[in-house]
Write a protein that holds these residues in place. Structure first.
Motif, PDB file in Angstrom:
ATOM      1  N   VAL A  17       0.947  -0.879   0.309  1.00 17.08           N
ATOM      2  CA  VAL A  17      -0.010  -0.018   0.575  1.00 17.08           C
ATOM      3  C   VAL A  17       0.558   1.153   0.177  1.00 17.08           C
ATOM      4  CG1 VAL A  17      -0.173   0.306   2.590  1.00 17.08           C
ATOM      5  CG2 VAL A  17      -1.850   1.170   0.866  1.00 17.08           C
ATOM      6  N   ASP A  18       2.077   0.689   1.097  1.00 15.66           N
ATOM      7  CA  ASP A  18       2.544   2.294   0.496  1.00 15.66           C
ATOM      8  C   ASP A  18       3.758   2.893  -0.504  1.00 15.66           C
ATOM      9  OD1 ASP A  18       2.694   2.662   3.427  1.00 15.66           O
ATOM     10  OD2 ASP A  18       4.411   1.081   4.182  1.00 15.66           O
ATOM     11  N   LEU A  19       3.196   1.494  -1.340  1.00 16.75           N
ATOM     12  CA  LEU A  19       4.553   1.293  -3.111  1.00 16.75           C
ATOM     13  C   LEU A  19       3.556   2.128  -3.402  1.00 16.75           C
ATOM     14  CD1 LEU A  19       6.162  -1.282  -3.169  1.00 16.75           C
ATOM     15  CD2 LEU A  19       6.804   0.347  -2.219  1.00 16.75           C
ATOM     16  N   VAL A  20       1.718   1.457  -3.873  1.00 13.36           N
ATOM     17  CA  VAL A  20       0.658   2.233  -4.359  1.00 13.36           C
ATOM     18  C   VAL A  20       0.655   3.387  -4.144  1.00 13.36           C
ATOM     19  CG1 VAL A  20      -1.879   2.961  -4.709  1.00 13.36           C
ATOM     20  CG2 VAL A  20      -0.403   0.406  -4.223  1.00 13.36           C
ATOM     21  N   ARG A  21       1.237   4.086  -3.089  1.00 10.00           N
ATOM     22  CA  ARG A  21       0.804   5.340  -2.064  1.00 10.00           C
ATOM     23  C   ARG A  21       1.708   6.411  -2.513  1.00 10.00           C
ATOM     24  NH1 ARG A  21      -0.580   4.213   3.362  1.00 10.00           N
ATOM     25  NH2 ARG A  21      -3.114   4.304   3.608  1.00 10.00           N
ATOM     26  N   TYR A  22       2.796   6.088  -2.927  1.00 10.37           N
ATOM     27  CA  TYR A  22       4.565   6.909  -3.812  1.00 10.37           C
ATOM     28  C   TYR A  22       4.403   6.540  -5.159  1.00 10.37           C
ATOM     29  CZ  TYR A  22       8.905   7.864  -4.499  1.00 10.37           C
ATOM     30  OH  TYR A  22       9.842   8.385  -4.743  1.00 10.37           O
ATOM     31  N   PRO A  45      13.269 -10.683  -7.731  1.00 10.66           N
ATOM     32  CA  PRO A  45      12.573 -11.562  -7.676  1.00 10.66           C
ATOM     33  C   PRO A  45      10.996 -11.750  -6.667  1.00 10.66           C
ATOM     34  CG  PRO A  45      13.852  -9.677  -5.691  1.00 10.66           C
ATOM     35  CD  PRO A  45      14.140  -9.740  -7.512  1.00 10.66           C
ATOM     36  N   GLY A  46      10.822  -9.926  -6.943  1.00  9.94           N
ATOM     37  CA  GLY A  46       9.221  -9.531  -6.649  1.00  9.94           C
ATOM     38  C   GLY A  46       9.439  -8.633  -7.318  1.00  9.94           C
ATOM     39  N   VAL A  47       8.230  -8.225  -6.190  1.00 11.56           N
ATOM     40  CA  VAL A  47       7.906  -6.677  -6.468  1.00 11.56           C
ATOM     41  C   VAL A  47       8.983  -5.851  -5.825  1.00 11.56           C
ATOM     42  CG1 VAL A  47       6.072  -4.555  -5.552  1.00 11.56           C
ATOM     43  CG2 VAL A  47       5.567  -6.655  -7.131  1.00 11.56           C
ATOM     44  N   ILE A  48       9.196  -4.615  -5.884  1.00 11.29           N
ATOM     45  CA  ILE A  48      10.232  -4.001  -5.343  1.00 11.29           C
ATOM     46  C   ILE A  48       9.964  -2.530  -5.126  1.00 11.29           C
ATOM     47  CG2 ILE A  48      12.770  -5.353  -6.176  1.00 11.29           C
ATOM     48  CD1 ILE A  48      12.825  -3.227  -8.165  1.00 11.29           C
ATOM     49  N   ALA A  49      10.407  -1.866  -3.850  1.00 17.06           N
ATOM     50  CA  ALA A  49      10.459  -0.561  -3.346  1.00 17.06           C
ATOM     51  C   ALA A  49      10.792   0.295  -4.408  1.00 17.06           C
ATOM     52  CB  ALA A  49      10.128  -0.375  -1.985  1.00 17.06           C
ATOM     53  N   HIS A  50       9.978   1.310  -5.065  1.00 14.60           N
ATOM     54  CA  HIS A  50      10.798   2.900  -5.560  1.00 14.60           C
ATOM     55  C   HIS A  50      12.300   2.664  -5.139  1.00 14.60           C
ATOM     56  CE1 HIS A  50       6.633   3.081  -6.326  1.00 14.60           C
ATOM     57  NE2 HIS A  50       7.029   2.948  -7.465  1.00 14.60           N
ATOM     58  N   GLY A  51      13.107   3.059  -5.467  1.00  8.56           N
ATOM     59  CA  GLY A  51      14.962   3.965  -4.994  1.00  8.56           C
ATOM     60  C   GLY A  51      14.617   5.116  -3.696  1.00  8.56           C
ATOM     61  N   MET A  52      13.755   5.628  -4.610  1.00 12.63           N
ATOM     62  CA  MET A  52      13.482   7.050  -3.743  1.00 12.63           C
ATOM     63  C   MET A  52      12.780   7.124  -2.993  1.00 12.63           C
ATOM     64  SD  MET A  52      15.646   9.163  -5.946  1.00 12.63           S
ATOM     65  CE  MET A  52      15.231  10.583  -5.299  1.00 12.63           C
ATOM     66  N   TYR A  53      11.793   5.819  -3.040  1.00 16.12           N
ATOM     67  CA  TYR A  53      10.781   5.810  -1.524  1.00 16.12           C
ATOM     68  C   TYR A  53      12.091   5.041  -0.182  1.00 16.12           C
ATOM     69  CZ  TYR A  53       7.583   4.274   1.486  1.00 16.12           C
ATOM     70  OH  TYR A  53       7.295   4.180   2.798  1.00 16.12           O
ATOM     71  N   LEU A  74      21.307  15.554   1.022  1.00 16.63           N
ATOM     72  CA  LEU A  74      21.164  13.844   0.492  1.00 16.63           C
ATOM     73  C   LEU A  74      21.008  13.045  -0.237  1.00 16.63           C
ATOM     74  CD1 LEU A  74      19.174  11.616   2.697  1.00 16.63           C
ATOM     75  CD2 LEU A  74      17.169  11.999   1.582  1.00 16.63           C
ATOM     76  N   GLY A  75      22.126  12.011  -0.128  1.00 17.45           N
ATOM     77  CA  GLY A  75      22.506  11.100  -0.956  1.00 17.45           C
ATOM     78  C   GLY A  75      22.982   9.437  -1.121  1.00 17.45           C
ATOM     79  N   CYS A  76      22.671   8.613  -2.347  1.00 14.91           N
ATOM     80  CA  CYS A  76      23.187   7.569  -1.944  1.00 14.91           C
ATOM     81  C   CYS A  76      22.880   6.549  -3.216  1.00 14.91           C
ATOM     82  CB  CYS A  76      22.048   6.626  -0.759  1.00 14.91           C
ATOM     83  SG  CYS A  76      20.643   6.943  -2.540  1.00 14.91           S
ATOM     84  N   LYS A  77      23.274   5.609  -3.334  1.00 17.96           N
ATOM     85  CA  LYS A  77      23.168   4.966  -4.096  1.00 17.96           C
ATOM     86  C   LYS A  77      22.479   3.858  -4.171  1.00 17.96           C
ATOM     87  CE  LYS A  77      28.701   5.278  -6.648  1.00 17.96           C
ATOM     88  NZ  LYS A  77      29.532   4.962  -6.603  1.00 17.96           N
ATOM     89  N   PHE A  78      22.313   3.936  -5.027  1.00 12.96           N
ATOM     90  CA  PHE A  78      20.930   2.321  -5.293  1.00 12.96           C
ATOM     91  C   PHE A  78      21.730   0.753  -5.137  1.00 12.96           C
ATOM     92  CE2 PHE A  78      18.313   5.918  -6.381  1.00 12.96           C
ATOM     93  CZ  PHE A  78      17.627   6.071  -5.164  1.00 12.96           C
ATOM     94  N   THR A  79      21.818  -0.150  -4.170  1.00 18.33           N
ATOM     95  CA  THR A  79      22.663  -1.305  -4.910  1.00 18.33           C
ATOM     96  C   THR A  79      22.163  -2.671  -4.545  1.00 18.33           C
ATOM     97  OG1 THR A  79      23.157  -0.845  -2.149  1.00 18.33           O
ATOM     98  CG2 THR A  79      24.983   0.366  -3.721  1.00 18.33           C
ATOM     99  N   HIS A  80      21.117  -2.838  -4.579  1.00 20.75           N
ATOM    100  CA  HIS A  80      19.689  -3.559  -3.824  1.00 20.75           C
ATOM    101  C   HIS A  80      18.628  -3.453  -3.640  1.00 20.75           C
ATOM    102  CE1 HIS A  80      18.520  -8.037  -2.377  1.00 20.75           C
ATOM    103  NE2 HIS A  80      19.840  -7.976  -3.202  1.00 20.75           N
ATOM    104  N   PRO A  81      17.501  -4.111  -4.889  1.00 23.79           N
ATOM    105  CA  PRO A  81      16.273  -4.003  -4.759  1.00 23.79           C
ATOM    106  C   PRO A  81      15.850  -4.011  -2.715  1.00 23.79           C
ATOM    107  CG  PRO A  81      16.311  -5.285  -5.618  1.00 23.79           C
ATOM    108  CD  PRO A  81      17.567  -5.208  -4.836  1.00 23.79           C
ATOM    109  N   VAL A  82      15.084  -3.225  -2.461  1.00 27.56           N
ATOM    110  CA  VAL A  82      13.938  -3.969  -1.172  1.00 27.56           C
ATOM    111  C   VAL A  82      12.722  -4.550  -1.992  1.00 27.56           C
ATOM    112  CG1 VAL A  82      12.754  -2.910   0.672  1.00 27.56           C
ATOM    113  CG2 VAL A  82      14.470  -1.961  -0.081  1.00 27.56           C
TER     114      VAL A  82
END
Length: 138
Positions: A17-22, A45-53, A74-82
């Motif tokens: 539901v958080d992903l839908v809202r985002y 492996p399945g549905v993943i969260a948005h990296g920016m979320y 605020l910064g980072c690299k996206f290394t592995h999906p949630v």
């Protein structure tokens, strides 16, 4: 805030539901964020969260730690999906932090962001404006 200070880990539940809202807020309706079929067809492996979320959760942790101090960077690299399962519990993202430096009215925080014990963001870092003698009021 003092250099070397460890900040209390913040835990965030991420549910579908958080992903839908985002998706609605961001306009990012990519089906890998809501369809297991599409996500697995493209090798996930399945549905993943948005990296920016996921990155936004680090911002939320910083706000909690600093009493809503101004975030300058605020910064980072996206290394592995949630990966977010289709249940009521979802995934658990943990944001741990350390004060790296306090100088010139700014505090630099480094973080470790994990899900299921695996790092999901690389080199997450925040710079916040601090008041007085290095204190943020929070």
């Amino acid at each position: 805030m003092t250099p070397g200070q460890r900040l209390e880990p913040q835990v965030f539940a991420v549910r579908r539901v958080d992903l839908v809202r985002y998706a609605g807020a961001s306009g990012d309706f990519n089906p890998i964020h809501w369809s297991d079929r599409v996500a697995t067809e493209v090798g996930l492996p399945g549905v993943i969260a948005h990296g920016m979320y996921t990155m936004a959760l680090t911002g939320r942790a910083v706000a909690r730690w600093t009493g809503d101090a101004e975030i300058v960077e605020l910064g980072c690299k996206f290394t592995h999906p949630v990966v977010v399962p289709d249940d009521d519990r979802g995934a658990e993202v943990v944001v741990a932090g350390t004060v790296k430096e306090v100088a010139g009215g700014l505090a630099t925080l480094t973080m470790e962001v994990t899900c299921g014990g695996q790092k999901v963001l690389g080199m997450p870092r925040a710079v916040v404006r601090v008041g007085g003698a290095g204190e943020t009021g929070g």
